[in-house]
Scaffold this active site. Structure first.
Site, short mmCIF file in Angstrom:
data_model
loop_
_atom_site.label_atom_id
_atom_site.label_comp_id
_atom_site.label_asym_id
_atom_site.label_seq_id
_atom_site.Cartn_x
_atom_site.Cartn_y
_atom_site.Cartn_z
N TYR A 33 0.85 -1.20 0.00
CA TYR A 33 0.00 0.00 0.00
C TYR A 33 0.88 1.25 0.00
O TYR A 33 0.95 1.96 -0.96
CB TYR A 33 -0.95 -0.02 1.20
CG TYR A 33 -1.95 1.11 1.19
CD1 TYR A 33 -3.07 1.04 0.38
CD2 TYR A 33 -1.76 2.24 1.97
CE1 TYR A 33 -4.00 2.07 0.35
CE2 TYR A 33 -2.68 3.29 1.95
CZ TYR A 33 -3.80 3.19 1.14
OH TYR A 33 -4.71 4.22 1.11
N SER B 247 -6.61 0.76 -4.22
CA SER B 247 -6.73 2.19 -3.97
C SER B 247 -5.36 2.84 -4.17
O SER B 247 -4.83 2.80 -5.29
CB SER B 247 -7.28 2.42 -2.56
OG SER B 247 -7.71 3.74 -2.40
N ASP C 252 -18.11 3.07 -7.11
CA ASP C 252 -16.97 3.55 -6.33
C ASP C 252 -16.94 5.07 -6.40
O ASP C 252 -16.54 5.65 -7.41
CB ASP C 252 -15.66 2.96 -6.85
CG ASP C 252 -14.48 3.25 -5.94
OD1 ASP C 252 -14.62 4.11 -5.05
OD2 ASP C 252 -13.42 2.63 -6.11
N HIS D 210 -15.91 0.97 -3.27
CA HIS D 210 -14.47 0.94 -3.04
C HIS D 210 -14.03 -0.31 -2.28
O HIS D 210 -12.86 -0.62 -2.21
CB HIS D 210 -14.05 2.21 -2.29
CG HIS D 210 -12.60 2.53 -2.41
ND1 HIS D 210 -11.99 2.75 -3.63
CD2 HIS D 210 -11.62 2.67 -1.48
CE1 HIS D 210 -10.71 3.02 -3.44
NE2 HIS D 210 -10.46 2.97 -2.15
#
Length: 699
Positions: free
Chosen positions: A463, A543, A626, A661
């Site tokens: 991430y 994301s 989303d 999402h």
């Protein structure tokens, strides 16, 4: 596998000048809302048809669908919350699309079903999101999430009868739920968006309101707003004794807040008068609790790894007093239970907890079961108990009840599993990034695979952003991968919150390339250590992690066999123009400022695809609802991939309907998505799955 014929995608002659550079954006038309733009809806349908046909033909798909389902089929509970005589908690029997909410009177009381979201929508995509009982447990405030959207509808239930009340709140988003006695609650909402713009328009002018039970929303009282600063966001909390309301304001995604206080005991005289406690948007301030007019906070002011402070608002000159000084470990959160403080620390991205006196006097360490993540420890002054959850990569969350006086813990709810967690090895190793920085990584394999000592197909996850720490946690999808003989690795990249403010700063804005270097170095380490096969390394991220995947594939396409980019931020020159995207400038910078533009342009996944270079197999995933990272990011990126000459491997996009999402996704959709992702990366990392007696992949 047969060759893929991608759908034809229109290219428009859009070219714009950005600080002297001419930049084409031929697929901008794909930014339009799929629900209101017929040409985009047609493109989505054609892309999904190609993707569904390809994925359905993968020989491993039936096996993984069955195994992900099997690993999800266990009874699981959420953390109990006590209010008055009642205990509230969520439970899922295993394969229910959404967890149900139960209440019981006392720990030994008979469970009673209060809310069952599974009947709210035929497709299971309407979810119970947050919930909060009133102080005496008479009412339950809860939020409803539909189709994965960030928008929430707030409703109230009479706990005794189980009957919903007439109260309903619309256009709540990024809100806390905070009761003011039994008379009503505080919440945050935005103005109603223009018709047809709910899922794409920028979010401005968030404000805190008070809703009195039994009244319509248009009579709600404005509590706190900043019309001169429409970009500010606000959230309200109420201390457990109901004395003070704490309003925390933010500008972007950075943990830099202002704090205002409303004395609820003086509300009849002063109204919703909020006076400043912390100003300047300089530091993080997390409310721990309040007792009377004394408050405790966890903060990184003068302490990048956080410390615990308190303040007495009745003092002649209120001043911050340090209760627990900064340590080497990160103080993630704290809570007051009974007459003691429970401190939740993180060391090298794994949890440990400690119990001390309210004055900071030494206490005892809470022993946890190996490398994992502990959460919960909620309570209030005077409570004799608290509940916490513990999970790791090889075991789902188990709930424990802790006697706060003795520190003794006992199981409240433990899952019954279809596998032996001890058959899987969880390790933590450290590797060196490009600039010499030492970076931690978790590696998970079956003990049999580890003992064999041979490289295997490996899935690497990352991430690296927004001060978010990736900690050990259970995933049925990952377990199906591990059971089939693969390895899983999670790299704790810079940009996250694993080591406090300095670690975050080292991976954002002008330093964002450090995140990509860390991820690339993680892949090289896995191959170099003989864990991952050289031609069998897959990467995955969602994301900000989807951005990560897109960027490193452009930079090192030779390193990876397959890549899964989920709900990613792919156009770094226009991310700030949609919904919550304007908040992200704290991590990414401002596209309209030249210095920031140069950094963003250098790694933007959409703008740096290298035509004529062999790329790994790529699966892009997004969803039509989303409204966090709008699907246009993934649409444009996938179209650009398919238009380029990147070799013979597939570059496809999977577009979920009635999903957002990620949060609130029904179990059926989780299983389907997991099977698609695993079968895709298995195909391109050469992971073989067990066969039945007829030589077919087991279902």
């Amino acid at each position: 596998m047969p060759d893929i014929t991608y759908p034809e995608t229109r290219r428009d002659p859009i070219v714009e000048d950005h600080f002297g550079e001419q930049i084409a954006d031929p697929y901008r038309w794909l930014e339009a809302d799929v629900r209101t733009a017929p040409e985009v809806a047609d493109w989505v349908a054609r892309e999904n048809a190609v993707t569904e046909d390809y994925l359905a033909g993968l020989p491993q798909r039936a096996h993984f669908a069955g195994r992900v389902r099997a690993f999800m089929e266990y009874e699981r509970f959420g953390l109990p919350v006590k209010a008055g005589p009642n205990y509230f908690y969520t439970r899922n029997s295993g394969l229910q699309n959404q967890s149900q909410l139960f209440v019981r009177k006392g720990l030994s009381g008979e469970p009673r079903l209060l809310i069952d979201p599974n009947g709210w929508a035929l497709d299971g995509a309407t979810a119970l999101d947050a919930w909060e009982p009133s102080e005496k447990g008479r009412h339950l405030l809860y939020s409803v999430q539909d189709g994965g959207s960030d928008w929430r509808i707030l409703r109230v239930l009479d706990v005794k009868t189980g009957v919903p009340m007439a109260d309903e709140i619309r256009w709540a988003k990024f809100t806390r739920l905070a009761w003011v006695g039994e008379e009503g609650f505080l919440y945050s909402r935005f103005p109603a968006p223009d018709q047809g713009a709910a899922f794409q328009s920028l979010n401005y002018n968030q404000a805190v309101y008070f809703h009195r039970l039994g009244t319509p929303q248009d009579q709600d009282e404005l509590v706190y707003a900043t019309p001169d600063h429409p970009d500010y966001g606000h959230a309200a909390e109420v201390t457990q004794d109901g004395r003070l309301a704490i309003i925390t304001s933010h500008v972007g995604t950075d943990a830099r807040y202002e704090v205002h206080v409303v004395d609820l005991a003086k509300r009849k005289r002063d109204g919703w008068k909020a006076w400043p406690l912390v100003t300047g948007f300089a530091d993080d301030w997390k409310l721990v609790e309040g007792a009377g007019r004394r408050l405790w906070f966890v903060t990184n002011k003068d302490a990048p790894r956080y410390r615990l402070v308190s303040i007495d608002l009745d003092a002649a000159v209120p001043e911050w007093n340090e209760v627990v000084a900064q340590r080497e470990d990160i103080l993630e959160r704290a809570g007051i239970v009974g007459d003691q403080l429970v401190l939740n620390y993180m060391r090298d991205a794994a949890s440990h907890a400690e119990i001390i006196g309210l004055d900071g006097s030494p206490g005892r360490t809470l022993t946890l079961s190996g490398i994992g993540t502990a959460s919960g420890f909620r309570g209030r002054p005077g409570d004799p108990e608290t509940f916490y959850a513990f999970t790791s990569f090889n075991c789902p969350s188990a709930i424990y009840r802790m006697n706060i006086a003795t520190g003794a813990s006992e199981p409240f709810a433990q899952p019954s599993l279809c596998y032996d967690p001890e058959a899987y090895l969880v390790e933590q190793r450290f590797y060196t990034s490009k600039d010499g920085t030492r970076v931690p990584m978790f590696i998970v394999r079956s003990r049999a695979v580890a003992k064999a000592g041979k490289p295997v197909p490996t899935l690497l996850y990352g991430y690296g952003g927004f001060d978010v720490a990736l900690t050990p946690g259970f995933s049925a999808t990952r377990m199906a991968w591990l059971e089939a003989g693969g390895a899983f690795a999670l790299a704790n990249l810079r940009g996250g919150g694993e080591y406090g403010r300095e670690w975050h700063d080292a991976g954002r804005r002008a330093n964002k390339q450090n995140v990509f270097d860390d991820f690339i170095a993680a892949g090289e380490f896995l191959i170099g250590q003989g864990i991952a096969k050289k031609d069998g390394l897959a990467i995955q991220g969602g994301s900000n992690g989807g951005l990560l995947v897109g960027a490193v594939v452009n930079q090192r396409p030779d390193l990876f066999a397959a890549a899964v980019a989920q709900v990613g931020v792919m156009d770094m020159l226009r991310f700030d123009r949609f919904t919550a995207g304007r908040y992200w400038v704290d991590d990414y910078g401002y596209p309209d400022r030249e210095a920031d533009f140069r950094v963003l342009r250098a790694y933007s996944p959409y703008h740096n695809i290298r035509d004529g270079v062999a790329y790994p197999a790529i699966l892009v995933t997004t969803a039509d609802t989303d409204d966090r990272v709008v699907p246009g990011h993934s649409f444009k990126y996938a179209a650009a991939l398919q238009a380029a000459d990147l070799g013979g491997k597939p570059h496809i996009i999977r577009i979920e309907t009635r999903a957002g999402h990620g949060s609130g996704k029904p179990t059926d959709k989780v299983i389907e998505e997991g099977a698609d992702i695993l079968s895709f990366i298995a195909q391109w990392t050469a992971l073989t799955v067990p066969k039945d007696e007829n030589g077919r992949s087991e279902k």
